[in-house]
Structures are given as structure tokens and as C-alpha cells.
Design a protein around this motif. Sequence first.
Motif, PDB file in Angstrom:
ATOM      1  N   ASP A  56       3.832 -14.739 -46.283  1.00 48.10           N
ATOM      2  CA  ASP A  56       4.932 -15.587 -45.814  1.00 48.10           C
ATOM      3  C   ASP A  56       6.123 -15.578 -46.768  1.00 48.10           C
ATOM      4  O   ASP A  56       7.268 -15.599 -46.330  1.00 48.10           O
ATOM      5  N   CYS A  57       5.843 -15.577 -48.068  1.00 45.14           N
ATOM      6  CA  CYS A  57       6.924 -15.830 -49.026  1.00 45.14           C
ATOM      7  C   CYS A  57       7.349 -14.618 -49.840  1.00 45.14           C
ATOM      8  O   CYS A  57       8.385 -14.662 -50.486  1.00 45.14           O
ATOM      9  N   GLY A  58       6.547 -13.581 -49.870  1.00 42.43           N
ATOM     10  CA  GLY A  58       6.974 -12.406 -50.609  1.00 42.43           C
ATOM     11  C   GLY A  58       5.964 -11.934 -51.617  1.00 42.43           C
ATOM     12  O   GLY A  58       4.954 -12.588 -51.864  1.00 42.43           O
ATOM     13  N   LEU A  59       6.239 -10.769 -52.169  1.00 42.17           N
ATOM     14  CA  LEU A  59       5.338 -10.153 -53.123  1.00 42.17           C
ATOM     15  C   LEU A  59       5.359 -10.930 -54.425  1.00 42.17           C
ATOM     16  O   LEU A  59       6.403 -11.383 -54.876  1.00 42.17           O
ATOM     17  N   ILE A  60       4.211 -11.046 -55.019  1.00 49.29           N
ATOM     18  CA  ILE A  60       4.144 -11.690 -56.335  1.00 49.29           C
ATOM     19  C   ILE A  60       3.535 -10.686 -57.308  1.00 49.29           C
ATOM     20  O   ILE A  60       2.766  -9.822 -56.906  1.00 49.29           O
ATOM     21  N   PRO A  61       3.903 -10.784 -58.588  1.00 53.00           N
ATOM     22  CA  PRO A  61       3.325  -9.826 -59.532  1.00 53.00           C
ATOM     23  C   PRO A  61       1.815 -10.006 -59.613  1.00 53.00           C
ATOM     24  O   PRO A  61       1.327 -11.128 -59.684  1.00 53.00           O
ATOM     25  N   ALA A  62       1.092  -8.886 -59.561  1.00 56.24           N
ATOM     26  CA  ALA A  62      -0.360  -8.955 -59.664  1.00 56.24           C
ATOM     27  C   ALA A  62      -0.730  -9.246 -61.118  1.00 56.24           C
ATOM     28  O   ALA A  62       0.027  -8.932 -62.028  1.00 56.24           O
ATOM     29  N   ASP A  63      -1.911  -9.869 -61.319  1.00 58.39           N
ATOM     30  CA  ASP A  63      -2.322 -10.088 -62.709  1.00 58.39           C
ATOM     31  C   ASP A  63      -2.757  -8.750 -63.323  1.00 58.39           C
ATOM     32  O   ASP A  63      -2.856  -7.738 -62.631  1.00 58.39           O
ATOM     33  N   ASP A  64      -3.031  -8.734 -64.617  1.00 56.25           N
ATOM     34  CA  ASP A  64      -3.265  -7.475 -65.320  1.00 56.25           C
ATOM     35  C   ASP A  64      -4.370  -6.630 -64.710  1.00 56.25           C
ATOM     36  O   ASP A  64      -4.227  -5.433 -64.520  1.00 56.25           O
ATOM     37  N   LYS A  69      -3.857  -3.038 -62.888  1.00 59.13           N
ATOM     38  CA  LYS A  69      -4.502  -1.814 -63.363  1.00 59.13           C
ATOM     39  C   LYS A  69      -5.154  -1.062 -62.189  1.00 59.13           C
ATOM     40  O   LYS A  69      -5.049   0.139 -62.067  1.00 59.13           O
ATOM     41  N   LYS A  70      -5.825  -1.829 -61.321  1.00 52.41           N
ATOM     42  CA  LYS A  70      -6.469  -1.209 -60.169  1.00 52.41           C
ATOM     43  C   LYS A  70      -5.436  -0.603 -59.229  1.00 52.41           C
ATOM     44  O   LYS A  70      -5.636   0.469 -58.679  1.00 52.41           O
ATOM     45  N   ASN A  71      -4.310  -1.321 -59.061  1.00 50.68           N
ATOM     46  CA  ASN A  71      -3.238  -0.798 -58.216  1.00 50.68           C
ATOM     47  C   ASN A  71      -2.657   0.475 -58.790  1.00 50.68           C
ATOM     48  O   ASN A  71      -2.354   1.412 -58.056  1.00 50.68           O
ATOM     49  N   ALA A  72      -2.520   0.502 -60.117  1.00 54.62           N
ATOM     50  CA  ALA A  72      -1.988   1.685 -60.780  1.00 54.62           C
ATOM     51  C   ALA A  72      -2.932   2.859 -60.554  1.00 54.62           C
ATOM     52  O   ALA A  72      -2.493   3.988 -60.305  1.00 54.62           O
ATOM     53  N   ALA A  73      -4.254   2.578 -60.603  1.00 56.16           N
ATOM     54  CA  ALA A  73      -5.238   3.634 -60.377  1.00 56.16           C
ATOM     55  C   ALA A  73      -5.126   4.169 -58.954  1.00 56.16           C
ATOM     56  O   ALA A  73      -5.196   5.376 -58.727  1.00 56.16           O
ATOM     57  N   LEU A  74      -4.934   3.262 -58.008  1.00 60.14           N
ATOM     58  CA  LEU A  74      -4.773   3.682 -56.608  1.00 60.14           C
ATOM     59  C   LEU A  74      -3.541   4.579 -56.469  1.00 60.14           C
ATOM     60  O   LEU A  74      -3.595   5.631 -55.841  1.00 60.14           O
ATOM     61  N   ASN A  75      -2.449   4.144 -57.094  1.00 60.01           N
ATOM     62  CA  ASN A  75      -1.211   4.918 -56.983  1.00 60.01           C
ATOM     63  C   ASN A  75      -1.348   6.287 -57.637  1.00 60.01           C
ATOM     64  O   ASN A  75      -0.857   7.283 -57.130  1.00 60.01           O
ATOM     65  N   LYS A  76      -2.041   6.302 -58.791  1.00 63.06           N
ATOM     66  CA  LYS A  76      -2.237   7.547 -59.538  1.00 63.06           C
ATOM     67  C   LYS A  76      -2.968   8.568 -58.662  1.00 63.06           C
ATOM     68  O   LYS A  76      -2.564   9.730 -58.571  1.00 63.06           O
ATOM     69  N   HIS A 129      -2.766  -5.793 -51.599  1.00 61.04           N
ATOM     70  CA  HIS A 129      -1.530  -5.660 -52.377  1.00 61.04           C
ATOM     71  C   HIS A 129      -1.030  -4.220 -52.399  1.00 61.04           C
ATOM     72  O   HIS A 129       0.175  -3.972 -52.350  1.00 61.04           O
ATOM     73  N   PHE A 130      -1.975  -3.287 -52.472  1.00 57.43           N
ATOM     74  CA  PHE A 130      -1.616  -1.864 -52.496  1.00 57.43           C
ATOM     75  C   PHE A 130      -0.857  -1.479 -51.214  1.00 57.43           C
ATOM     76  O   PHE A 130       0.229  -0.890 -51.266  1.00 57.43           O
ATOM     77  N   HIS A 131      -1.428  -1.844 -50.065  1.00 57.17           N
ATOM     78  CA  HIS A 131      -0.782  -1.470 -48.799  1.00 57.17           C
ATOM     79  C   HIS A 131       0.487  -2.283 -48.546  1.00 57.17           C
ATOM     80  O   HIS A 131       1.445  -1.771 -47.972  1.00 57.17           O
ATOM     81  N   LEU A 132       0.484  -3.532 -48.986  1.00 52.51           N
ATOM     82  CA  LEU A 132       1.678  -4.372 -48.795  1.00 52.51           C
ATOM     83  C   LEU A 132       2.858  -3.790 -49.567  1.00 52.51           C
ATOM     84  O   LEU A 132       3.948  -3.614 -49.036  1.00 52.51           O
ATOM     85  N   ARG A 133       2.612  -3.458 -50.840  1.00 53.25           N
ATOM     86  CA  ARG A 133       3.670  -2.871 -51.661  1.00 53.25           C
ATOM     87  C   ARG A 133       4.114  -1.526 -51.094  1.00 53.25           C
ATOM     88  O   ARG A 133       5.297  -1.211 -51.065  1.00 53.25           O
ATOM     89  N   GLY A 134       3.137  -0.726 -50.671  1.00 51.50           N
ATOM     90  CA  GLY A 134       3.442   0.595 -50.123  1.00 51.50           C
ATOM     91  C   GLY A 134       4.321   0.489 -48.893  1.00 51.50           C
ATOM     92  O   GLY A 134       5.348   1.175 -48.772  1.00 51.50           O
ATOM     93  N   LEU A 135       3.931  -0.404 -47.995  1.00 50.38           N
ATOM     94  CA  LEU A 135       4.690  -0.562 -46.752  1.00 50.38           C
ATOM     95  C   LEU A 135       6.076  -1.131 -47.034  1.00 50.38           C
ATOM     96  O   LEU A 135       7.071  -0.685 -46.461  1.00 50.38           O
ATOM     97  N   PHE A 136       6.141  -2.074 -47.964  1.00 49.50           N
ATOM     98  CA  PHE A 136       7.413  -2.683 -48.347  1.00 49.50           C
ATOM     99  C   PHE A 136       8.374  -1.609 -48.859  1.00 49.50           C
ATOM    100  O   PHE A 136       9.550  -1.565 -48.482  1.00 49.50           O
ATOM    101  N   SER A 137       7.846  -0.734 -49.685  1.00 50.68           N
ATOM    102  CA  SER A 137       8.666   0.313 -50.276  1.00 50.68           C
ATOM    103  C   SER A 137       9.131   1.337 -49.231  1.00 50.68           C
ATOM    104  O   SER A 137      10.310   1.696 -49.169  1.00 50.68           O
ATOM    105  N   VAL A 138       8.213   1.786 -48.388  1.00 47.92           N
ATOM    106  CA  VAL A 138       8.570   2.817 -47.412  1.00 47.92           C
ATOM    107  C   VAL A 138       9.543   2.241 -46.369  1.00 47.92           C
ATOM    108  O   VAL A 138      10.478   2.935 -45.930  1.00 47.92           O
TER     109      VAL A 138
END
Lengths: 138, 138
Positions: free
Chosen positions: A72-80, A84-91, B106-115
Motif C-alpha cells: 500500500d505505501c511503498g518499498l521499504i529498505p530490507a534489513d541486512d 543479503k538474500k536479495n543480493a544473492a538472488l540478483n547475483k 521483496h525480490f519480485h516487488l523491486r524487480g517489477l517496480f524497476s522494470v
Amino acid sequence: MQSAETKLNKNSLLLALRRYSAAVHNMEQTILLPSLLREVPPDDALDCDAAEDASDLYQSYLLLKAIRNTIDCGLIPADDGKAKKNAALNKSLEPLLEEDAEVLFHFHLRGLFSVIGNLTKKSQNVTEKYLDIIGISK
Amino acid sequence: MQSAETKLNKNSLLLALRRYSAAVHNMEQTILLPSLLREVPPDDALDCDAAEDASDLYQSYLLLKAIRNTIDCGLIPADDGKAKKNAALNKSLEPLLEEDAEVLFHFHLRGLFSVIGNLTKKSQNVTEKYLDIIGISK
């Protein structure tokens, strides 16, 4: 005249997001004493893995509300840890991220659609479990 | 009273989807003769890779409209080529898909937001290019 909801196709992401918000709203309205969910283990029989990190249903309850707020309100920064897991997914995706935007769009759309469906079921399950605990079965 | 839009955080996915729909609507309203976009190469100077597969701006125009319809009306089956690329993306993610639903969300939300942000820019670019072609510069 059709309602806004019936105009949306059942596979629409917007409808899935709306359904999720409704499920969390219903959960909040039903669960008047969230602390009763403390130390209640998540139901492993469920075929969704929402909130695996949650140690009890109270954590699941908080997590499901936080996710609804993010929608509803927007993306929030993920905790550490999550970051890290998100970075692994992106990698792991890097070589494929150079694909065109259409492929990426469908990939994330389907992914989000699927995860939101699981979280909606999880939210309904937390609500039902609470009703069981207070002795009201549907 | 605030409008629905101002209530949404600028990082909200719902707002991003709404902005994309608005950009495509504006593109459709502006481009009265889409065929003028045929054989016009996409602008490589753009820092977004939307519709790389598109051979000309006319293809980009059709693609951007199709994506808007998918957002509004629901998921549609991808064609064989796209399905194969999506399968490859899913395959490479398999070990990570066993992560919890929150990470995946969060991974898909950020991905979709970006694309969606990139596709919105692309849509605005196609509109501007059309105005250039017919001799109306902003």
C-alpha cells in the motif's frame, strides 16, 4: 454496471493485490488479541512457505501486516539479512537480467502473482487458526 | 482531502503501475498514426532496454500497449520464445526459490517496480519521438 473487481480478470495482479489486502484486513479485524498467537507454531501442512522465518504465528501475523503496508505505501529498505538474500538472488540472475524488459516484466509479474497468492492463503490460515484457538470454528 | 495518488508513497508499486498506465494512455492519445513509427529505430541513447526485441518504434508501441493490457486485465500465456527465457530465469533461481516468501516478495516487488519504471520512460520516449516525426517539439 460491473463492479471494479468483476472487471478485472482473475489473473490480474491488481486483483491479487486487492485480495491480499482484503485477507489481511479481515485478519486484523478478526484477531483482537494477537498475543494469543505467540508460541503457536506455523501449520506445516500448508502448501505455502510464507514466513518460514517466523518462529510462531504471531511473527507471521506481523510479517503479513508489514507486507500489506509495503504494497500500500511503498518499498521499504530490507534489513541486512534480507538484503543479503536479495543480493544473492540478483547475483544469480545477472546474466539473464540483460534479457529484454518484456521477459523481465513477465518474470517478475508471474513471480509476484504467485507469492501474493501464497501470502493470501497464509493470511487466511492465521485467521482460521486464531478462531480455532478462541474456540470459534467456521 | 488528499487525492488517491498523493496518499500513495512515491515508491509504491500501485503508483508505479498507475503511472505506467497513464504514460501508455497518453502515448495512445498522442499517436494518431502509429504507422509513422514503422522503421524508426529505437533510441539507443536511452538508458532503458525496454523492447530490445522490437525492430522499430512501431513494435515498441505495440509491446508497451500489450504490457499495459496485461497489467490491467491479467496474465497472458507467453509465446514459446518468451516462455523458454522465463523457464531459464526460473531454472537459475531454483535453489533460491526455497527461500522464504518474504524475500521472494521483496525480490519480485523491486524487480517489477524497476522494470515498470523503465517501461514508463520508454513509453514517454516513443510519444516524444512521434511528436518529433510530425514536427511538434515540446
